[in-house]
Write a protein that holds these residues in place. Sequence first.
Motif, mmCIF file in Angstrom:
data_model
loop_
_atom_site.group_PDB
_atom_site.id
_atom_site.type_symbol
_atom_site.label_atom_id
_atom_site.label_comp_id
_atom_site.label_asym_id
_atom_site.label_seq_id
_atom_site.Cartn_x
_atom_site.Cartn_y
_atom_site.Cartn_z
ATOM 1 N N ARG A 1 11.583 39.733 77.731
ATOM 2 C CA ARG A 1 11.759 39.810 76.491
ATOM 3 C C ARG A 1 10.464 40.501 75.838
ATOM 4 N NH1 ARG A 1 15.353 34.609 74.878
ATOM 5 N NH2 ARG A 1 17.379 35.158 76.118
ATOM 6 N N PHE A 2 9.217 39.734 76.370
ATOM 7 C CA PHE A 2 8.320 40.332 75.940
ATOM 8 C C PHE A 2 7.742 42.153 75.872
ATOM 9 C CE2 PHE A 2 6.388 36.145 75.072
ATOM 10 C CZ PHE A 2 6.749 35.291 76.033
ATOM 11 N N ASN A 3 8.581 42.463 76.746
ATOM 12 C CA ASN A 3 8.277 43.927 76.824
ATOM 13 C C ASN A 3 8.956 44.612 75.584
ATOM 14 O OD1 ASN A 3 7.156 43.596 79.377
ATOM 15 N ND2 ASN A 3 8.927 43.880 80.534
ATOM 16 N N ARG A 4 9.975 43.904 75.090
ATOM 17 C CA ARG A 4 10.548 44.449 73.956
ATOM 18 C C ARG A 4 9.867 44.460 72.768
ATOM 19 N NH1 ARG A 4 16.498 41.610 74.708
ATOM 20 N NH2 ARG A 4 16.982 42.348 76.748
ATOM 21 N N SER A 5 8.726 43.593 72.812
ATOM 22 C CA SER A 5 8.103 43.439 71.693
ATOM 23 C C SER A 5 6.905 44.559 71.538
ATOM 24 C CB SER A 5 7.276 42.035 71.582
ATOM 25 O OG SER A 5 6.502 41.917 72.573
ATOM 26 N N LYS A 6 6.907 45.089 72.644
ATOM 27 C CA LYS A 6 5.821 46.442 72.852
ATOM 28 C C LYS A 6 6.095 47.358 71.812
ATOM 29 C CE LYS A 6 4.502 45.798 77.867
ATOM 30 N NZ LYS A 6 4.388 46.286 78.925
ATOM 31 N N LEU A 7 5.076 48.157 71.318
ATOM 32 C CA LEU A 7 4.997 49.176 70.341
ATOM 33 C C LEU A 7 5.959 50.385 70.848
ATOM 34 C CD1 LEU A 7 1.589 49.319 69.077
ATOM 35 C CD2 LEU A 7 3.701 48.105 67.925
ATOM 36 N N SER A 8 6.733 50.968 70.068
ATOM 37 C CA SER A 8 7.762 52.048 70.448
ATOM 38 C C SER A 8 6.610 53.483 70.411
ATOM 39 C CB SER A 8 8.866 52.375 69.536
ATOM 40 O OG SER A 8 8.686 52.273 68.083
ATOM 41 N N ALA A 9 7.321 54.461 70.930
ATOM 42 C CA ALA A 9 6.493 55.906 70.715
ATOM 43 C C ALA A 9 6.187 56.133 69.278
ATOM 44 C CB ALA A 9 7.319 56.920 71.404
ATOM 45 N N SER A 10 7.203 55.957 68.476
ATOM 46 C CA SER A 10 7.271 56.332 66.935
ATOM 47 C C SER A 10 6.166 55.283 66.259
ATOM 48 C CB SER A 10 8.587 56.200 66.390
ATOM 49 O OG SER A 10 8.996 54.831 66.333
ATOM 50 N N ASP A 11 5.993 54.245 66.642
ATOM 51 C CA ASP A 11 4.890 53.349 66.166
ATOM 52 C C ASP A 11 3.698 53.896 66.522
ATOM 53 O OD1 ASP A 11 6.990 51.691 64.813
ATOM 54 O OD2 ASP A 11 7.106 50.272 66.627
ATOM 55 N N LEU A 12 3.485 54.142 67.866
ATOM 56 C CA LEU A 12 2.380 54.755 68.266
ATOM 57 C C LEU A 12 1.968 56.017 67.341
ATOM 58 C CD1 LEU A 12 2.254 54.192 72.081
ATOM 59 C CD2 LEU A 12 1.271 52.779 70.369
ATOM 60 N N PHE A 13 2.904 56.761 67.196
ATOM 61 C CA PHE A 13 2.426 57.877 66.409
ATOM 62 C C PHE A 13 1.994 57.866 65.012
ATOM 63 C CE2 PHE A 13 5.024 60.600 69.463
ATOM 64 C CZ PHE A 13 4.057 61.547 69.620
ATOM 65 N N VAL A 14 2.680 56.613 64.280
ATOM 66 C CA VAL A 14 2.547 56.348 63.029
ATOM 67 C C VAL A 14 1.126 55.635 62.765
ATOM 68 C CG1 VAL A 14 2.929 54.425 61.182
ATOM 69 C CG2 VAL A 14 4.807 55.724 62.282
ATOM 70 N N TYR A 15 0.659 54.855 64.003
ATOM 71 C CA TYR A 15 -0.613 54.141 63.878
ATOM 72 C C TYR A 15 -1.731 55.085 63.887
ATOM 73 C CZ TYR A 15 1.663 49.497 63.754
ATOM 74 O OH TYR A 15 2.429 48.482 63.634
ATOM 75 N N GLY A 16 -1.552 56.115 65.159
ATOM 76 C CA GLY A 16 -2.362 57.248 65.267
ATOM 77 C C GLY A 16 -2.588 58.112 64.005
ATOM 78 N N ALA A 17 -1.460 58.430 63.407
ATOM 79 C CA ALA A 17 -1.642 59.172 62.166
ATOM 80 C C ALA A 17 -2.455 58.514 61.111
ATOM 81 C CB ALA A 17 -0.176 59.385 61.543
ATOM 82 N N ALA A 18 -2.224 57.071 60.842
ATOM 83 C CA ALA A 18 -2.806 56.322 59.901
ATOM 84 C C ALA A 18 -4.311 56.348 60.220
ATOM 85 C CB ALA A 18 -2.219 55.159 59.849
ATOM 86 N N ILE A 19 -4.742 56.136 61.585
ATOM 87 C CA ILE A 19 -6.106 56.194 61.779
ATOM 88 C C ILE A 19 -6.744 57.599 61.668
ATOM 89 C CG2 ILE A 19 -7.884 56.058 63.756
ATOM 90 C CD1 ILE A 19 -5.796 53.942 65.167
ATOM 91 N N ALA A 20 -5.978 58.766 61.848
ATOM 92 C CA ALA A 20 -6.688 59.952 61.655
ATOM 93 C C ALA A 20 -6.869 60.199 60.135
ATOM 94 C CB ALA A 20 -5.423 61.051 62.247
#
Length: 298
Positions: free
Chosen positions: A22-41
């Motif tokens: 269940r802890f694996n399900r709480s990991k960030l999805s690919a779309s979330d990683l894109f969003v966080y990367g875009a926010a940082i950029a």
Amino acid sequence: MKEAAVSGGLSLARRRLLRLPRFNRSKLSASDLFVYGAAIAVAIIILCAIVPQWLAPYSPTAMQADQVLLHPSWAHPLGTDYFGRDVLSVVIYGSRDSLIIGFVSVLVGSITGGLIGALAGYAGGIIDTVLMRLVDVLMTIPGVLLALAIAAALGPSLTNVVLAVAAATVPGYARVMRGQIMSMKARPFITASRSIGATGPVIFWRHVLPNSLSPMFVMAAIGIGSSILTGAGLSFLGLGTIKEIPDWGALLSQGRGYLTVAWWICTFPGLAITLFVLSVNILGDRVRDRLDPKRSRG
């Protein structure tokens, strides 16, 4: 008793092991990683525009005749241009005007178009007809062509570019706001407000307008990227800002003549435009997903 305790311990351990995935399900999805990367950029580029002197390794106006057209290196990560200026420093300083064009033009265009659409949708009648026919005339002209005509008529300057890009976005905002206002007027709670004696201005400012702004926010978030592209296009054609420190579009125009000998002069400003526009579009899509109730239910 011991066997029961052992079996109980094994079953407890087994249950704990079964909970581990269940802890694996709480990991960030690919779309979330894109969003966080875009926010940082976006945050980094905005920081470059606000405090470029903190990030630029050299002065953007420092010309060194012995360092003309140097390839990217440790001393100059993005190389130097035909004046011996550090390309990285020029790109960092040039982000300010590019972002001003993008953000301010969206702000001006959304407010102007929103007011026109709100007035037309809520007033109706002859006011709606006149305003929407004017908007229809503007919509028959492509946005880039309209901005180009306005910028050419007003002359090259930062203010004129902002006004030209903002004017090209007004019809879209007006159409969206009008549709939202007309849809909101037909809602049952608006009818209930009228039935208890609420006046037209009170209904508009307290109920109709606040509940009609979500699509405008989404459209403005996504429109920042296209506004920067339009502003860069005007600068590329020589209708942008005329300054000692050029913006990204002007850098593209200045470096196109050296593309075969010094590809880095126009490549890195183009990559900066691409990165910012892509990041803003990713964040705009996330804003749309958050504010659109139909998508959130899906």
